[in-house]
Design an enzyme around this catalytic site. Structure first.
Site, short mmCIF file in Angstrom:
data_model
loop_
_atom_site.label_atom_id
_atom_site.label_comp_id
_atom_site.label_asym_id
_atom_site.label_seq_id
_atom_site.Cartn_x
_atom_site.Cartn_y
_atom_site.Cartn_z
CB SER A 237 -0.96 -0.04 1.19
OG SER A 237 -2.01 0.86 1.01
CE LYS A 241 0.31 5.39 -1.99
NZ LYS A 241 -0.52 4.89 -3.06
CD GLN A 278 -5.38 7.89 -3.26
OE1 GLN A 278 -4.53 7.01 -3.28
NE2 GLN A 278 -5.53 8.72 -2.24
CD GLU A 286 -4.49 9.14 1.67
OE1 GLU A 286 -4.36 8.29 2.56
OE2 GLU A 286 -4.75 8.84 0.49
CG HIS A 367 -5.37 -2.78 0.32
ND1 HIS A 367 -4.55 -2.85 -0.78
CD2 HIS A 367 -4.98 -1.68 1.01
CE1 HIS A 367 -3.71 -1.84 -0.76
NE2 HIS A 367 -3.95 -1.11 0.32
#
Length: 568
Positions: A237, A241, A278, A286, A367
């Protein structure tokens, strides 16, 4: 149709097959006769001394909906040899720093620390400023020194499989180096203590810098516990990244394994808006994951002179294993598969076509779940790229649920690069100027005592339509929810909007449909898992300026029904 390179027969022979198997996935496999040498041990950036032309200004960038050509230099010519890739990679690196992530500073003036069987400490000093952080170590059974995989955040990675394969686990807390929940004008953590709270460098690159300093310490330790030439990185998640960026920007990372990284990770920026992932503006807003400069591209990714297929290609010819989830569109799996296919063309041109893997053919849509489908290729990659005890080829296995096509995005073709060996030293040039740290000193006040949650970022995009036209109340707050649902589950993103006066603390109530159960949440404290739920702000998002908003999210099993949140 996927563009195929014409490979030099004396160096590499590929046996490729494209099939639709029982799992309805595209599988592309390759077996190599010769394995190219990887970057020299101990070299963080092989191309640091390359002569890079002046980078374009943001205002002069043309609009191009197609992916940039990874083989075309900034001067318009294309590379012709494998040796040329060193300086072409450096050009991509500088573009990614300037327009996407922010600059990754070179090794500081002083990096010291210790390595034990249970921990690593890192102490950094540079131009009168200093910071420190630590990481926990878990050794596998057997006798060292061991290769090691840096696991970001302790979330979503199969650490048991990593240790069973014979590699140690370095549990790295990225928030110690770059803290979430802070504004861009007051970034905090070990990186920003050195380079200033107003540094334009985003969190992902700060996290990358932190792992590079861990490797510095391992190199200095003498290699009695951990091998300095065999480091991998993984995370899921938001930490996926981070893993993606870490592996791209340090050539000492032998194996890069991002998991379900989503927007700001592997998915091509140009593909995100059309996939329902997203949004770029949501990912940029965010958390300060991306560099400050990226803010001008959130609505126009076609102007970016670089995209993630090239950033993935920066890992070449080192090991790259991208794991993805095709069941949650908001993670951008189709766009991520395009990035992998684009990077694979660079790998093939470099004679390393079997060193890259992409796997999204999984049955469980949760997820960051622990997936049996990934366990064998994970351990094969560790044995090949870290232990050097096997030669299992990589595989590209794309789920039919989220299958991207490189031909839709690329107008360039893959050149045949000759195998002239690279020079023993980089081409002479003036080294890139070092950017001094910002004059604004780091804040003297400590960061908030409550750390942000280590749960995944929202896997649902903000609503594609603008907020309701009904104005917010004169005071107080309102809440609205957007939902991304799949068979058996859903993710909800809840936006809390302040009225005409600021909000100092908020509570949102939501009643779930019968049978729905929350499995995790982020950016909020939660009471309950079924029925009537209550969410309250955490330390860093309770204050909302007049007319402003913040967002939190949660993942649940079952059907979402109709979510009608209330806010007080």
């Amino acid at each position: 149709m996927i563009t195929r390179p014409r490979l030099h027969a004396a160096v590499l022979t590929l046996a490729a097959a494209v099939t639709i198997g029982a799992a309805a996935a595209t599988t592309i496999s390759a077996a190599a006769i010769a394995i190219p040498a990887q970057a020299a041990p101990g070299v963080e950036d092989e191309g640091a001394a390359c002569a890079v032309p002046t980078l374009p200004d943001a205002g002069s960038l043309p609009t191009d909906a197609k992916l940039p050509d990874p083989f075309q230099r900034l001067n318009g010519t294309r590379i012709t040899t494998r040796a040329d890739w060193t300086c072409r990679r450096e050009e991509i690196k500088r573009l990614a720093e300037k327009f996407v992530y922010g600059e990754k500073p070179a090794k500081p003036q002083s990096v010291t620390g210790t390595v034990s069987s249970s921990s690593i400490t890192v102490n950094v000093s540079h131009q009168g400023r200093s910071s420190s952080f630590s990481a926990r170590v878990e050794l596998p059974s057997g006798t060292g020194p061991f290769p090691a995989v840096v696991v970001l955040g302790g979330f979503g990675a199969d650490t048991a499989a990593i240790k069973a394969a014979g590699a140690a686990v370095i549990n790295y807390d990225p928030y110690a180096v770059g803290k979430e929940g802070t504004p861009r004008t007051n970034k905090q953590g070990a990186f920003y203590s050195i380079y200033g709270a107003t540094s334009p460098t985003g969190l992902l690159m700060a996290w990358s810098w932190g792992v590079s300093r861990i490797i510095d310490v391992i190199e200095q330790s003498g290699g009695t516990i951990l091998r300095p030439d065999a480091t991998g990185v993984t995370g899921c998640s938001r930490f996926g990244k981070g893993a993606f960026v870490i592996g791209a920007f340090d050539q000492r990372i032998a194996l890069t394994m991002p998991i379900e990284s989503g927007t700001a990770g592997a998915p091509i920026f140009r593909g995100v808006p059309g996939e329902g992932a997203q949004s770029l503006s949501s990912a940029y807003g965010e958390q300060p994951w991306l560099g400050d400069a990226f803010g001008s591209f959130t609505g126009s990714p076609q102007r970016l002179p670089v995209d993630t297929h090239e950033i993935a290609a920066m890992v070449a010819p080192r090991g790259l294993f991208i794991m993805d989830n095709p069941h949650i569109a908001n993670l951008g799996p189709r766009s991520a598969s395009v990035a992998a296919l684009g990077a694979a063309e660079v790998y093939k041109a470099l004679g390393a076509g079997d060193a890259i893997s992409y796997w999204s053919d999984v049955t469980d849509g949760t997820h960051c779940a622990s997936r049996s489908e990934w366990r064998t290729p994970l351990q094969q990659n560790i044995r090949r790229h870290l232990l050097k005890t096997a030669n299992d080829p990589g595989v590209i296995r794309i789920s039919a649920k989220a299958q991207g096509r490189l031909s839709d995005w690329a107008t360039w073709t893959t050149p045949t690069l000759d195998s002239t060996p690279p020079p023993s030293t980089p081409p002479p040039s003036t080294p890139p100027p070092s950017t001094p740290p910002p004059s604004t000193p780091p804040p003297s006040t400590p960061p908030p005592s409550t750390p942000p949650p280590s749960t995944p970022p929202p896997s649902t995009p903000p609503p594609s339509t603008p907020p309701p036209s009904t104005p917010p109340p004169a005071s107080g707050c309102t809440a609205s929810a957007s939902v991304n649902a799949w068979t058996g589950g859903f993710v909800a993103t809840v936006r809390v909007t302040a009225g005409s006066t600021p909000v100092n603390g908020w509570t949102v109530g939501i009643t779930l449909a019968s049978g729905a159960t929350v499995t995790n949440s982020w950016n909020a404290n939660r009471t309950g898992t079924t029925g009537a739920l209550q969410f309250t702000n955490v330390a860093y998002n309770g204050q909302i300026p007049a007319g402003g908003y913040t967002e939190f999210g949660f993942q649940a099993t079952g059907s979402p029904g109709t979510l009608t949140p209330s806010c007080s």
